[in-house]
Design an enzyme around this catalytic site. Structure first.
Site, mmCIF file in Angstrom:
data_model
loop_
_atom_site.group_PDB
_atom_site.id
_atom_site.type_symbol
_atom_site.label_atom_id
_atom_site.label_comp_id
_atom_site.label_asym_id
_atom_site.label_seq_id
_atom_site.Cartn_x
_atom_site.Cartn_y
_atom_site.Cartn_z
ATOM 1 N N GLY A 59 0.942 -1.270 0.045
ATOM 2 C CA GLY A 59 0.122 -0.071 -0.126
ATOM 3 C C GLY A 59 0.875 1.426 -0.062
ATOM 4 N N CYS A 60 2.249 1.175 -0.130
ATOM 5 C CA CYS A 60 3.252 2.160 -0.236
ATOM 6 C C CYS A 60 3.683 2.302 -1.451
ATOM 7 C CB CYS A 60 4.229 2.110 0.886
ATOM 8 S SG CYS A 60 3.686 1.907 2.628
ATOM 9 N N GLU A 61 3.775 3.390 -2.061
ATOM 10 C CA GLU A 61 4.317 3.567 -3.360
ATOM 11 C C GLU A 61 6.226 3.184 -3.155
ATOM 12 O OE1 GLU A 61 4.167 7.209 -5.501
ATOM 13 O OE2 GLU A 61 1.799 6.861 -5.631
ATOM 14 N N SER A 62 6.704 3.651 -2.169
ATOM 15 C CA SER A 62 8.150 3.333 -1.818
ATOM 16 C C SER A 62 8.067 1.971 -1.064
ATOM 17 C CB SER A 62 8.775 4.590 -1.109
ATOM 18 O OG SER A 62 8.421 5.731 -1.359
ATOM 19 N N GLY A 91 0.090 5.346 2.087
ATOM 20 C CA GLY A 91 1.247 4.619 2.590
ATOM 21 C C GLY A 91 1.287 4.504 4.191
#
Length: 135
Positions: free
Chosen positions: A50-53, A121
């Site tokens: 759920g985090c882009e990073s 995120g």
């Protein structure tokens, strides 16, 4: 409810920062203070989805209280994680359940800087913390 001492330190530091540039610099400095995770800890099992990073999260229970460690491949995210950990480390499961992420970042003067993807995120990180704490 009073803040954990590290959270109060974060609040004092970020409140004293004059503007966004100072806060951004402070955020990077806080990110550098995160406890390092070794390669084994940066595993798929510890990854927060759920985090882009890429973000990894580990939690250990010490009596009733939780201690979390986190890492990210993105500098700004490391800073945001550091101030999130300052707020949640040492809390019990019930206290964790009561954390208002948006309110905390607004208190720090960082709320406007949270893009929807960063906000999602960080919410995913908090959700994983709550799952670990078993609420």
């Amino acid at each position: 409810m009073s803040l954990p001492s590290k959270a109060q330190d974060a609040l004092d530091a970020f409140t004293a920062a004059g503007g966004w540039e100072q806060r951004a610099r402070l955020l990077m400095q806080w990110g550098e203070r995160l406890e390092a995770l070794d390669d084994a800890e940066r595993s798929e099992a510890n990854r927060v989805h759920g985090c882009e990073s890429q973000v990894w999260l580990l939690g250990t229970r010490q009596g009733e209280h939780w201690h979390f460690r986190a890492a990210s491949d993105a500098r700004l995210i490391r800073g945001l994680l550091a101030v999130l950990l300052a707020r949640v480390n040492g809390l019990n499961g019930e206290e964790l359940a009561g954390i208002d992420l948006a309110d905390w970042f607004n208190q720090l003067g960082l709320g406007r800087q949270l893009s929807p993807s960063r906000s999602n995120g960080l919410n995913a990180v908090l959700k994983k913390m709550r799952e670990m704490a078993g609420d």
